[in-house]
Design a protein around this motif. Sequence first.
Motif, PDB file in Angstrom:
ATOM      1  N   THR A  27      -0.897  -2.324 -12.016  1.00  0.00           N
ATOM      2  CA  THR A  27      -0.176  -3.601 -12.063  1.00  0.00           C
ATOM      3  C   THR A  27      -0.117  -4.241 -10.677  1.00  0.00           C
ATOM      4  N   GLY A  28      -0.773  -3.624  -9.718  1.00  0.00           N
ATOM      5  CA  GLY A  28      -0.784  -4.137  -8.347  1.00  0.00           C
ATOM      6  C   GLY A  28      -1.862  -5.185  -8.155  1.00  0.00           C
ATOM      7  N   GLY A  29      -2.447  -5.170  -6.956  1.00  0.00           N
ATOM      8  CA  GLY A  29      -3.455  -6.163  -6.636  1.00  0.00           C
ATOM      9  C   GLY A  29      -4.502  -5.618  -5.689  1.00  0.00           C
ATOM     10  N   PHE A  30      -5.551  -6.372  -5.531  1.00  0.00           N
ATOM     11  CA  PHE A  30      -6.717  -6.048  -4.713  1.00  0.00           C
ATOM     12  C   PHE A  30      -6.504  -6.699  -3.347  1.00  0.00           C
ATOM     13  N   ARG A  31      -6.334  -5.897  -2.289  1.00  0.00           N
ATOM     14  CA  ARG A  31      -6.102  -6.436  -0.945  1.00  0.00           C
ATOM     15  C   ARG A  31      -7.421  -6.436  -0.185  1.00  0.00           C
ATOM     16  N   ALA A  51       1.795  -4.027  -4.158  1.00  0.00           N
ATOM     17  CA  ALA A  51       2.331  -5.374  -3.941  1.00  0.00           C
ATOM     18  C   ALA A  51       1.723  -5.948  -2.664  1.00  0.00           C
ATOM     19  N   ALA A  52       1.850  -7.247  -2.514  1.00  0.00           N
ATOM     20  CA  ALA A  52       1.363  -7.902  -1.303  1.00  0.00           C
ATOM     21  C   ALA A  52       2.169  -7.407  -0.106  1.00  0.00           C
ATOM     22  N   GLY A  57      -1.251 -13.788   1.510  1.00  0.00           N
ATOM     23  CA  GLY A  57      -1.298 -14.822   0.493  1.00  0.00           C
ATOM     24  C   GLY A  57      -1.769 -14.163  -0.787  1.00  0.00           C
ATOM     25  N   GLU A  58      -1.423 -14.747  -1.910  1.00  0.00           N
ATOM     26  CA  GLU A  58      -1.809 -14.150  -3.188  1.00  0.00           C
ATOM     27  C   GLU A  58      -2.561 -15.164  -4.035  1.00  0.00           C
ATOM     28  N   VAL A  66      -5.083 -10.984  -6.033  1.00  0.00           N
ATOM     29  CA  VAL A  66      -5.865 -10.678  -4.845  1.00  0.00           C
ATOM     30  C   VAL A  66      -4.999 -11.039  -3.648  1.00  0.00           C
ATOM     31  N   PHE A  67      -4.722 -10.034  -2.806  1.00  0.00           N
ATOM     32  CA  PHE A  67      -3.888 -10.224  -1.631  1.00  0.00           C
ATOM     33  C   PHE A  67      -4.784 -10.463  -0.421  1.00  0.00           C
TER      34      PHE A  67
END
Length: 134
Positions: A27-31, A51-52, A57-58, A66-67
């Motif tokens: 459930t997170g994001g791609f940094r 999380a970011a 920026g997201e 995408v972070f």
Amino acid sequence: MILPTLTVTAAAQKFISRMVRFSEHPTGGFRLTVSAGGCSGYNAEFTVEPAAQAGDGELLVNGVKVFLPAESRLMLDGVTIDFADTPTRSGLTFINPNAAACGCSTSGDAAAPPAQATVSVSSITRMSSASAGH
């Protein structure tokens, strides 16, 4: 916060989505962290984060977060992010139409394509919670 105008191809979207979905943070994001360097103009690293981080920026890419750190947002403006999977390389490719072609090769072509950078899938490492500072 100003977000870059960038294009993410369907192949890159699929890669990013799979990286997040099959990570320990689905459930997170791609940094994505991009810096100047290399013949093609970019060095890049990516991780999947819950999380970011402060200052990120997201962007939402086909429903996946995408972070992007501030430096990355500046560098990616106008860039197309693609994914290549060939016998000789596999990873994200960055196509910057505003960058000059690399001039370090003696076999260069005056009509060379825009600068590209590739991040190899084999360079991905999983950061443990202790080493990530969480």
